[in-house]
Write a protein that holds these residues in place. Structure first.
Motif, mmCIF file in Angstrom:
data_model
loop_
_atom_site.group_PDB
_atom_site.id
_atom_site.type_symbol
_atom_site.label_atom_id
_atom_site.label_comp_id
_atom_site.label_asym_id
_atom_site.label_seq_id
_atom_site.Cartn_x
_atom_site.Cartn_y
_atom_site.Cartn_z
ATOM 1 N N ALA A 1 0.962 -1.385 -0.153
ATOM 2 C CA ALA A 1 0.127 -0.271 -0.223
ATOM 3 C C ALA A 1 0.901 1.409 -0.188
ATOM 4 N N ALA A 2 2.076 1.074 0.360
ATOM 5 C CA ALA A 2 2.881 2.422 0.594
ATOM 6 C C ALA A 2 3.383 2.828 -0.778
ATOM 7 N N ALA A 3 3.512 1.879 -1.858
ATOM 8 C CA ALA A 3 4.079 2.269 -3.058
ATOM 9 C C ALA A 3 2.812 2.628 -3.982
ATOM 10 N N ASP A 4 2.381 3.720 -3.928
ATOM 11 C CA ASP A 4 1.270 4.149 -4.898
ATOM 12 C C ASP A 4 1.517 4.287 -6.171
ATOM 13 N N THR A 5 0.799 3.836 -7.236
ATOM 14 C CA THR A 5 1.126 3.762 -8.801
ATOM 15 C C THR A 5 0.074 3.983 -9.504
ATOM 16 N N TYR A 6 0.053 4.586 -10.606
ATOM 17 C CA TYR A 6 -1.155 4.607 -11.519
ATOM 18 C C TYR A 6 -0.716 4.908 -13.072
ATOM 19 N N ARG A 7 -1.463 4.194 -13.891
ATOM 20 C CA ARG A 7 -0.964 4.038 -15.134
ATOM 21 C C ARG A 7 -1.665 5.185 -16.253
ATOM 22 N N PHE A 8 -0.992 5.895 -16.877
ATOM 23 C CA PHE A 8 -1.590 6.924 -17.547
ATOM 24 C C PHE A 8 -0.926 6.305 -19.017
ATOM 25 N N GLY A 9 -1.643 5.768 -19.728
ATOM 26 C CA GLY A 9 -1.374 5.114 -21.180
ATOM 27 C C GLY A 9 -0.380 4.063 -21.073
ATOM 28 N N SER A 10 0.773 4.309 -21.450
ATOM 29 C CA SER A 10 1.755 3.216 -21.308
ATOM 30 C C SER A 10 2.928 3.652 -20.392
ATOM 31 N N GLN A 11 2.429 4.709 -19.614
ATOM 32 C CA GLN A 11 3.515 5.272 -18.503
ATOM 33 C C GLN A 11 2.860 5.176 -17.196
ATOM 34 N N VAL A 12 3.842 5.000 -16.121
ATOM 35 C CA VAL A 12 3.416 4.700 -14.866
ATOM 36 C C VAL A 12 3.824 5.913 -14.066
ATOM 37 N N ILE A 13 3.093 6.647 -12.958
ATOM 38 C CA ILE A 13 3.226 7.469 -12.209
ATOM 39 C C ILE A 13 3.402 6.854 -10.833
ATOM 40 N N SER A 14 4.288 7.369 -9.975
ATOM 41 C CA SER A 14 4.596 6.632 -8.544
ATOM 42 C C SER A 14 4.724 7.541 -7.589
ATOM 43 N N THR A 15 4.702 7.383 -6.401
ATOM 44 C CA THR A 15 4.790 8.305 -5.421
ATOM 45 C C THR A 15 6.252 8.505 -5.357
ATOM 46 N N GLY A 16 6.583 9.795 -4.987
ATOM 47 C CA GLY A 16 8.003 10.052 -5.298
ATOM 48 C C GLY A 16 8.288 10.739 -6.498
ATOM 49 N N ASP A 17 7.510 10.555 -7.339
ATOM 50 C CA ASP A 17 7.877 11.046 -8.819
ATOM 51 C C ASP A 17 7.615 12.879 -8.629
ATOM 52 N N SER A 18 8.340 13.605 -9.532
ATOM 53 C CA SER A 18 8.330 14.942 -9.309
ATOM 54 C C SER A 18 7.060 15.398 -10.104
ATOM 55 N N GLU A 19 6.458 16.768 -9.567
ATOM 56 C CA GLU A 19 5.484 17.060 -10.275
ATOM 57 C C GLU A 19 5.418 17.418 -11.847
ATOM 58 N N GLY A 20 6.525 17.785 -12.279
ATOM 59 C CA GLY A 20 6.926 17.987 -13.645
ATOM 60 C C GLY A 20 6.859 16.672 -14.412
ATOM 61 N N ARG A 21 7.059 15.800 -14.125
ATOM 62 C CA ARG A 21 7.051 14.175 -14.726
ATOM 63 C C ARG A 21 5.679 14.054 -14.700
ATOM 64 N N LEU A 22 5.003 14.063 -13.520
ATOM 65 C CA LEU A 22 3.316 13.855 -13.414
ATOM 66 C C LEU A 22 2.553 14.745 -14.634
ATOM 67 N N ARG A 23 2.932 15.988 -14.708
ATOM 68 C CA ARG A 23 2.247 16.826 -15.659
ATOM 69 C C ARG A 23 2.744 16.401 -17.109
ATOM 70 N N GLN A 24 3.818 16.037 -17.488
ATOM 71 C CA GLN A 24 4.270 15.570 -18.595
ATOM 72 C C GLN A 24 3.577 14.231 -19.329
ATOM 73 N N VAL A 25 3.654 13.317 -18.030
ATOM 74 C CA VAL A 25 2.651 11.986 -18.535
ATOM 75 C C VAL A 25 1.423 12.292 -18.448
ATOM 76 N N ALA A 26 0.721 13.009 -17.596
ATOM 77 C CA ALA A 26 -0.858 12.725 -17.315
ATOM 78 C C ALA A 26 -1.357 14.030 -17.975
ATOM 79 N N GLY A 27 -0.512 15.130 -18.329
ATOM 80 C CA GLY A 27 -1.284 16.077 -19.012
ATOM 81 C C GLY A 27 -1.741 17.316 -17.844
ATOM 82 N N LYS A 28 -2.643 18.141 -18.439
ATOM 83 C CA LYS A 28 -3.377 19.196 -17.522
ATOM 84 C C LYS A 28 -4.308 18.391 -16.797
ATOM 85 N N PRO A 29 -4.379 18.631 -15.385
ATOM 86 C CA PRO A 29 -5.491 18.077 -14.736
ATOM 87 C C PRO A 29 -6.748 18.640 -15.110
#
Length: 90
Positions: free
Chosen positions: A18-46
């Motif tokens: 449970a401590a290692a949260d992840t979510y898949r956006f298309g073919s890429q995965v976002i994990s806890t600890g990733d930077s906000e820049g990477r999140l916005r690059q992978v997931a796009g505008k919220p």
């Protein structure tokens, strides 16, 4: 005794997963600890962005919400890093 040890081990493994949260956006995965820049690059505008305040009213971070295929994905960003990922089935 063996049953108690087995229950303890299973509880520990469940907590670790449970401590290692992840979510898949298309073919890429976002994990806890990733930077906000990477999140916005992978997931796009919220679809929605809400500030998270400290107890004293200061800005602690943001809750970014993405709507994907009938689900809401809330990602909390604190100090520029992904702190928590929550998926809500609609």
């Amino acid at each position: 005794m063996k049953l108690t040890v087995a229950v303890f081990i299973l509880a520990f493994l469940a907590t670790s997963a449970a401590a290692a949260d992840t979510y898949r956006f298309g073919s890429q995965v976002i994990s806890t600890g990733d930077s906000e820049g990477r999140l916005r690059q992978v997931a796009g505008k919220p679809d929605r962005e809400t500030p998270i305040e400290t107890r004293r009213g200061g800005l602690e971070g943001y809750r970014l919400e993405y709507y994907r295929r009938g689900k809401s994905v809330q990602i909390e960003v604190v100090n520029g890093r992904v702190a928590k990922i929550t998926q809500i089935d609609s």
